[in-house]
Design an enzyme around this catalytic site. Sequence first.
Site, PDB file in Angstrom:
ATOM      1  N   HIS A 230      -3.986  -0.891  -5.882  1.00  0.00           N
ATOM      2  CA  HIS A 230      -4.338  -2.084  -6.661  1.00  0.00           C
ATOM      3  C   HIS A 230      -4.608  -1.739  -8.118  1.00  0.00           C
ATOM      4  O   HIS A 230      -4.139  -2.427  -9.027  1.00  0.00           O
ATOM      5  CB  HIS A 230      -5.572  -2.774  -6.066  1.00  0.00           C
ATOM      6  CG  HIS A 230      -5.424  -3.136  -4.633  1.00  0.00           C
ATOM      7  ND1 HIS A 230      -6.489  -3.161  -3.774  1.00  0.00           N
ATOM      8  CD2 HIS A 230      -4.355  -3.482  -3.884  1.00  0.00           C
ATOM      9  CE1 HIS A 230      -6.097  -3.525  -2.566  1.00  0.00           C
ATOM     10  NE2 HIS A 230      -4.791  -3.718  -2.611  1.00  0.00           N
ATOM     11  N   GLU A 231      -5.381  -0.679  -8.322  1.00  0.00           N
ATOM     12  CA  GLU A 231      -5.736  -0.270  -9.678  1.00  0.00           C
ATOM     13  C   GLU A 231      -4.491   0.121 -10.473  1.00  0.00           C
ATOM     14  O   GLU A 231      -4.387  -0.157 -11.669  1.00  0.00           O
ATOM     15  CB  GLU A 231      -6.714   0.912  -9.642  1.00  0.00           C
ATOM     16  CG  GLU A 231      -8.026   0.611  -8.936  1.00  0.00           C
ATOM     17  CD  GLU A 231      -7.981   0.803  -7.407  1.00  0.00           C
ATOM     18  OE1 GLU A 231      -9.057   0.735  -6.791  1.00  0.00           O
ATOM     19  OE2 GLU A 231      -6.899   1.021  -6.826  1.00  0.00           O
TER      20      GLU A 231
ATOM     21  N   CYS B 275       0.865  -1.175   0.000  1.00  0.00           N
ATOM     22  CA  CYS B 275       0.000   0.000   0.000  1.00  0.00           C
ATOM     23  C   CYS B 275       0.909   1.234   0.000  1.00  0.00           C
ATOM     24  O   CYS B 275       1.815   1.327   0.830  1.00  0.00           O
ATOM     25  CB  CYS B 275      -0.896   0.001   1.236  1.00  0.00           C
ATOM     26  SG  CYS B 275      -1.858   1.529   1.404  1.00  0.00           S
TER      27      CYS B 275
ATOM     28  N   ASP C  40      -0.117  -6.038   0.295  1.00  0.00           N
ATOM     29  CA  ASP C  40      -1.359  -6.407  -0.378  1.00  0.00           C
ATOM     30  C   ASP C  40      -1.090  -7.687  -1.158  1.00  0.00           C
ATOM     31  O   ASP C  40      -0.042  -7.825  -1.795  1.00  0.00           O
ATOM     32  CB  ASP C  40      -1.820  -5.301  -1.330  1.00  0.00           C
ATOM     33  CG  ASP C  40      -2.281  -4.055  -0.588  1.00  0.00           C
ATOM     34  OD1 ASP C  40      -3.016  -4.201   0.398  1.00  0.00           O
ATOM     35  OD2 ASP C  40      -1.926  -2.946  -1.021  1.00  0.00           O
TER      36      ASP C  40
ATOM     37  N   VAL D 142       6.000 -12.742 -24.201  1.00  0.00           N
ATOM     38  CA  VAL D 142       6.788 -12.544 -22.992  1.00  0.00           C
ATOM     39  C   VAL D 142       7.288 -13.901 -22.490  1.00  0.00           C
ATOM     40  O   VAL D 142       6.556 -14.892 -22.508  1.00  0.00           O
ATOM     41  CB  VAL D 142       5.999 -11.798 -21.899  1.00  0.00           C
ATOM     42  CG1 VAL D 142       4.830 -12.616 -21.368  1.00  0.00           C
ATOM     43  CG2 VAL D 142       6.907 -11.365 -20.769  1.00  0.00           C
ATOM     44  N   GLU D 143       8.528 -13.930 -22.080  1.00  0.00           N
ATOM     45  CA  GLU D 143       9.121 -15.145 -21.519  1.00  0.00           C
ATOM     46  C   GLU D 143       8.673 -15.247 -20.059  1.00  0.00           C
ATOM     47  O   GLU D 143       8.746 -14.280 -19.310  1.00  0.00           O
ATOM     48  CB  GLU D 143      10.651 -15.062 -21.646  1.00  0.00           C
ATOM     49  CG  GLU D 143      11.366 -16.353 -21.359  1.00  0.00           C
ATOM     50  CD  GLU D 143      11.549 -16.595 -19.882  1.00  0.00           C
ATOM     51  OE1 GLU D 143      11.282 -17.725 -19.441  1.00  0.00           O
ATOM     52  OE2 GLU D 143      11.951 -15.660 -19.170  1.00  0.00           O
ATOM     53  N   SER D 144       8.198 -16.421 -19.651  1.00  0.00           N
ATOM     54  CA  SER D 144       7.520 -16.566 -18.357  1.00  0.00           C
ATOM     55  C   SER D 144       8.425 -16.367 -17.147  1.00  0.00           C
ATOM     56  O   SER D 144       7.982 -15.830 -16.134  1.00  0.00           O
ATOM     57  CB  SER D 144       6.807 -17.911 -18.266  1.00  0.00           C
ATOM     58  OG  SER D 144       7.725 -18.967 -18.358  1.00  0.00           O
TER      59      SER D 144
END
Length: 157
Positions: free
Chosen positions: A89-90, A48, A55, A70-72
């Site tokens: 969060h947003e 936060c 969070d 994208v490579e994982s």
Amino acid sequence: MEKLTLLGNKQVSYSSEYDPTVLEVFDNKHRNRDYFVKFNCPEFTSLCPVTGQPDFAALTIAYVPDIKMVESKSLKIYLFSFRNHGAFHEDCVNIILEDLKALMEPKYIEVQGKFLPRGGISIDPYCNYGKAGTKWAGIARYRMMNRDLYPEKIDNR
């Protein structure tokens, strides 16, 4: 194809600060068809920005690749870099979408966070993008308009 430096590397260090530069890509070998790639990330953490409290969320990242993917392992290290990053969060889901969009230039991408309740409230931000001038722009609008038509019940968290 770009050189992947993280996959198979046992000496990888995990950044304690937000770091989009760790993301790596490789060529999509199936450009002749549209298909979804979905990552389920059930252990995402961030801080936060006001209280510094952790969070926790389950993130879902899904995309339709175009030229690059994208490579994982790099994605895992990138997501880990949020661990000490202060963002609402947003902001987290939108930052992730923008970083991946800039990296891969996918046809379509969506990011959803299902954050655990803190203070009695859970937050589930969702964002998406469809490449302008393609059918994916319309699909992005449709998926956004039809989010949460059937909201969750409190007892299924």
